[in-house]
Structures are given as C-alpha cells and as structure tokens.
Design an enzyme around this catalytic site. Structure first.
Site, PDB file in Angstrom:
ATOM      1  N   GLU A  49      10.849  -6.873  -0.974  1.00 28.80           N
ATOM      2  CA  GLU A  49      11.945  -6.069  -0.424  1.00 28.80           C
ATOM      3  C   GLU A  49      12.911  -6.904   0.422  1.00 28.80           C
ATOM      4  OE1 GLU A  49       8.512  -3.171  -1.097  1.00 28.80           O
ATOM      5  OE2 GLU A  49       8.732  -5.150  -0.145  1.00 28.80           O
ATOM      6  N   PHE A 111      -0.202   8.201   5.217  1.00 26.43           N
ATOM      7  CA  PHE A 111      -0.258   6.940   4.476  1.00 26.43           C
ATOM      8  C   PHE A 111       1.150   6.432   4.199  1.00 26.43           C
ATOM      9  CE2 PHE A 111      -0.416   4.747   0.284  1.00 26.43           C
ATOM     10  CZ  PHE A 111      -1.160   3.636   0.681  1.00 26.43           C
ATOM     11  N   GLN A 112       1.400   5.188   4.562  1.00 28.98           N
ATOM     12  CA  GLN A 112       2.689   4.513   4.388  1.00 28.98           C
ATOM     13  C   GLN A 112       3.838   5.262   5.069  1.00 28.98           C
ATOM     14  OE1 GLN A 112       3.234   3.466   0.197  1.00 28.98           O
ATOM     15  NE2 GLN A 112       2.142   1.545   0.544  1.00 28.98           N
ATOM     16  N   LYS A 161      10.164  12.465   0.680  1.00 30.42           N
ATOM     17  CA  LYS A 161       9.918  12.729  -0.737  1.00 30.42           C
ATOM     18  C   LYS A 161      10.237  14.171  -1.120  1.00 30.42           C
ATOM     19  CE  LYS A 161       6.602  11.950  -4.439  1.00 30.42           C
ATOM     20  NZ  LYS A 161       5.431  11.152  -4.863  1.00 30.42           N
ATOM     21  N   MET A 461      15.992 -29.102  11.479  1.00 30.37           N
ATOM     22  CA  MET A 461      16.818 -28.825  12.648  1.00 30.37           C
ATOM     23  C   MET A 461      15.977 -28.759  13.915  1.00 30.37           C
ATOM     24  SD  MET A 461      19.926 -28.507  13.618  1.00 30.37           S
ATOM     25  CE  MET A 461      21.065 -27.842  12.408  1.00 30.37           C
TER      26      MET A 461
END
Length: 551
Positions: A49, A111-112, A161, A461
C-alpha cells in the site's frame, strides 16, 4: 445503486482514469464495482500500500491531476500513512479511499479496524468517515474539490463496508471546476518595493508548478531582468537553460547562488515557503534585503521569514495582475554580475573511478527531452538536483518536505502510468531496499523505467554528517548488504546492468535508456563520496562548505 458503485461513478465523474490500489475484505465491494466498469478506470495493483500511495503521488505530480489510492481497513489503511504525509508536505493533490468495518462494529476493536480518520488528521487537508450512504457521493465530490483547490493536498475518505453495500439514488454531476483565487488586497507596497529594486533576486518553489505559473515566472524574470534561484521542489518552474536561471538555493544549493544572494536588495519568494533547508538560520537569512512573499497559502506568510510586503493568491493570477504594473529600475549589469559569480563556482567532480555527477551528466545528455526524473532521498537526490537540467515543469519528482526514503520507485510507476513517458529513477541502495518490491510492479506492467541505483554500501547522507560533525562514528550507516542487484532485478522480471567505471557511462546508459521495459543499473560508487556544497545545519549561507579542506 450500491455505495460501492457510487464510489466508482464519482471517480468517473472526476475524470479519474487510473487508481493505485491494494484490495482487502473491507474494500472488496468497491473493487468488485471497479471490475464491473471494465477498462474505464485502470487498476494498478502494487506490491504494498505504501507503494500505491507514492504512485498516486507521482501520478499527480507528473500529470497535474488528482492521484487516487484505494486500500482496505486496518494495516491496509495505515500502510498509506507515509505516502499521505509525503503528499501533504509537498502539497500534492491526492484522494485516498479506505474501507473500514461496518458502522455497527466501529469502536469495538473489530478485526482490522483502525481509526484512520483520526490517524491521518494532522497529515491531510481534510478527511471523512462516511456513515450514511446518502452522504457518500457529495463527500467524494467535496474531497476532490478540496484536494485540488487553493494549496493542493491529500484528502482521505473512509467508507465502512455496510455503506459500500447500502443502496441510494445516484445522480451524476459535472466535476467542480477550480478557479484560481485572488484575495483582493492593496498591492501598492509590494509594487513600490519591486519598482524600486536595483538588485532583485527571485526565489521560486513548488507552488509555481502547482499553479501552472511557469510561463508567468519566466515573463516576470524577464521584465525585472532578475536572476532566479529555485528550491529543490521548484526545479523545472523555470527552464534550467533560461539565461535568468542560476541554480538551486539551500543547504546543498549552488555556491554561486549563496554568494550572489548577499548582493541582492530585494528577494521575491514566489510559491515558496522558506523551509529550514533554504533558510537554515532564520536570524541571518537575507537580513540586508527586503522580502516580498507571494503565495496562495496565507499561513505561510511570515511563518518562517518575515516579509516587508506580501500578496496572497494563486501565483499565476498574482503574476498576471502585477506584470503590467512593473516599472523596473534594475541596475543594467546586475544579471551579468550574478552570472559571473555563479560561473566562477562550478560543481566539482571526484577523482574516483566512478563519479556520480559524471553518471548524471551522461544520463541528462542521453535521456529523451520529455522524460521524467524521479529520485529517492539522500546523497543521490542532491547530486541529481545539483547536476541534472530540468527544463519543464512536472518532469522532476522528489520528496522535498518529508524526505521519504522509498518514495522513488512508487513515484516513478505513477508517473509512467500517468504520462506514458520514460522515467529515470535515481536512487540509493538504502532507499531502494525500502520499496524494492515495487520493481516487480514496474516489470509486470512493462513500464519504461530506468533505475540508476547509486550503490555505495552505506546510508550516504547520514554517513556524510557523521564524517563532518560526529567524529566519524559510523553508527548503523554501513550497509554492506549481500544483495546481488543483477540477480534481484532479473528475479523480479527486470533487466539489469553493472556500471563501475567512468569510461563505460555512455555505453551502459545508451543501452539502459533504449529498453522499453524496466532496467536496473547497479552503479558501484565509493563509500566516501560527498555531496558538496553544503551549509552545515543551523548555519547561514556564509558558512557554506565547498571543499573539505575548508573544515
């Protein structure tokens, strides 16, 4: 129709032709709706993602359109956070659409489940959680309006959802047409300073590119006969070949720019914000000059450096309005004097077997004129910004504000998908490892991306800072990774090459830049190459280091 179909129809309304996405259980209805509209909207499935968010960012930078990223709830949503923050810091228009658990399960540690609206509140222009399907279409339309209006930036829309599955009447609307803003105000003070300037200097930033004001900046510089310096985000705002353009300003800017700025009596900042990488010492920065600040965001005025006069509004509109009112009294030889100072301080090459600037000059000479250059973050980024000639707006993609290692691969994918043009990604071995999985995405899509991997076996760097300011205590910066980049590239479906000496630069790059699909060039650099010039942190332009013997 179902909420998921409303989401897709709103994307079509907004002329979205490509989304960068990763599916999951709480966003599956929206992916089903995308499937059912066929090829009307291209779905680009990334490896992660974060890569999708950076791709949406790169797409927006290269095309000027709003980038769209779609992810599921929980870890899918939180994996977008760095990409959203990156877009926020660099004022890139993006809409992130996330799924979430049904409204009845919100707040129950389902969940999630994650409060992604709460998580992203500080790094978005605005965000929403849509709890009723009746509000869905208007919320999405408003998200696009906010993302691209004023100072652009990311907006997040979280859709549970059950809202995706609920039904509601849908009536199409034409997309909002953004009209550049101008806050009516008295410009006499700014014009008085400009018209009395004897030695004006322009400092242009990314706001010029966002406003599509490059032509106006060129006319402005010509009218004043003033030199122009650019921030790292502003590269391409004025062609590098323009006689008024002097180079980059800031910590790793051109030494001639730093020196010649001292003689300016007026500094005009256009679409720039005086970040700490430009004005590292705010107490001494341009204290002998008057500051005129032009920016669309009123919050930036006087935030870092106080101005003597300012104009708030869209840069393109502001410049159009004040250009006819300019009556310059600039010293006739001012531009020539600045050019002489700049030319007297050329960038120097190392004497090592493979010189990074030599690679970049070779690439710059051989790449197509309309190609796009992207970078990750680190030494390679500054070498590229210092060396490569960016002639056109939206052909330079870099993480300026957040400084996100791993940005480049996703951004290159987004730019290639959005424009169809060749993209050259300059990255380092540290940055590349953060999102190297997206090379697989580029290979699967057969995108014309050439990756120049500056492989010096260190976090260059940070090592440079450790060398200069921390007594050469190299804590956790020596990588010496066992990665075989040739085998890795081939395993991920890309072609690979090795470059280890200056004599081979042209031959290798000609071959790499001729390939229609992704190519990775393993550029094997010495560990102790340095990026100079450099202004030490917290110091002023007078303290710029141009040679290690100055320490």
């Amino acid at each position: 129709m179902k909420g998921a179909d409303i989401i897709v129809q709103c994307l079509l309304e907004q002329n979205v032709d490509c989304v960068f996405a990763y599916p999951g259980g709480q966003i599956i209805d929206t992916f089903d709706a995308l499937y059912r509209v066929g090829g009307s909207i291209r779905q680009v499935l990334t490896a992660h993602e974060q890569g999708a968010a950076h791709a949406a960012d790169g797409y927006a930078r290269a095309t000027g359109k709003v980038g769209v990223v779609i992810a599921t709830s929980g870890p899918g949503a939180t994996n977008l956070v760095t990409g959203i923050a990156n877009a926020y810091m660099d004022s890139v228009p993006m809409v992130a659409i996330t799924g979430n658990v049904p409204v009845s399960l919100l707040g129950r540690d389902s969940f999630q489940e994650v409060d992604i609206a709460g998580v992203t509140m500080p790094i978005t222009k605005h965000n929403y959680i849509v709890k009723n399907v009746s509000e869905l279409a208007d919320t999405l339309r408003e998200a696009f309006k906010i993302a691209k209006s004023g100072r652009p930036g990311p907006v997040l829309v979280d859709v549970p959802k059950n809202v995706q599955q609920a039904e509601y009447d849908y009536a199409p609307q034409a997309p909002y047409q953004y009209k550049p803003t101008w806050r009516e105000q008295d410009t006499r003070k700014a014009l008085e300073i400009l018209n009395n300037a004897k030695r004006p200097y322009l400092y242009v930033g990314g706001g010029v590119i966002a406003a599509g004001a490059s032509a106006e900046v060129v006319r402005f510089a010509e009218r004043l006969n003033a030199p122009v310096a650019s921030s790292a985000m502003g590269l391409g705002a004025i062609p590098a070949s323009d006689p008024h353009y002097m180079g980059m300003i800031g910590m790793h800017g051109h030494a001639g720019v730093a020196k010649s700025l001292h003689d300016a009596d007026v500094l005009i900042a256009v679409g720039a914000r005086f970040s700490d990488r430009v004005a590292s010492n705010r107490n001494t920065f341009m204290r002998r000059a008057k500051i005129v600040h032009i920016d669309v965001d009123a919050a930036e005025i006087d935030k870092n450096i106080p101005s003597h006069a300012n104009i708030v509004g869209d840069v393109k509109v502001v410049l159009d309005r004040i250009l006819p009112l300019l009556r310059p009294t600039v010293e006739a030889d001012w531009l020539d004097k600045v050019r002489a100072v700049v030319d007297s301080k050329p960038l120097s090459d190392s004497g090592l077997p493979l010189c990074p600037r030599a690679i970049l000059r070779g690439m710059d000479k051989l790449r197509p004129a309309d190609s796009i250059v992207a970078t990750d973050v680190g030494q390679h980024q500054m070498w590229t910004a210092q060396t490569v000639h960016i002639e056109r707006p939206r052909t330079w993609l870099t993480s300026g504000g957040l400084g996100t290692m791993g940005f480049g691969m996703g951004a290159a994918i987004g730019a290639a998908c959005g424009t169809g043009k060749r993209v050259v990604l300059v990255t380092g071995d540290g940055s590349f490892h953060m999102n190297m999985n997206e090379l697989m995405t580029a290979a699967r899509l057969r995108l014309p991306i050439t990756v120049l991997l500056f492989n010096n076996h260190t976090l260059g760097m940070v090592r440079q800072w450790q060398t200069l300011f921390y007594g050469k205590r190299y804590s956790s910066t020596t990588l010496d990774l066992p990665t075989d980049y040739v085998k890795l590239a081939e395993a991920l479906g890309a072609e690979s090459m090795v470059l280890d000496k200056n004599a081979d630069i042209d031959a290798v790059l000609k071959k790499a830049l001729s390939r229609p699909n992704p190519v990775l060039v393993d550029c094997r650099l010495a560990r102790d190459e340095m990026v100079l010039p450099m202004i030490p942190p917290g110091k002023g332009m007078d303290d710029m280091i141009t040679d290690l013997n100055e320490l």
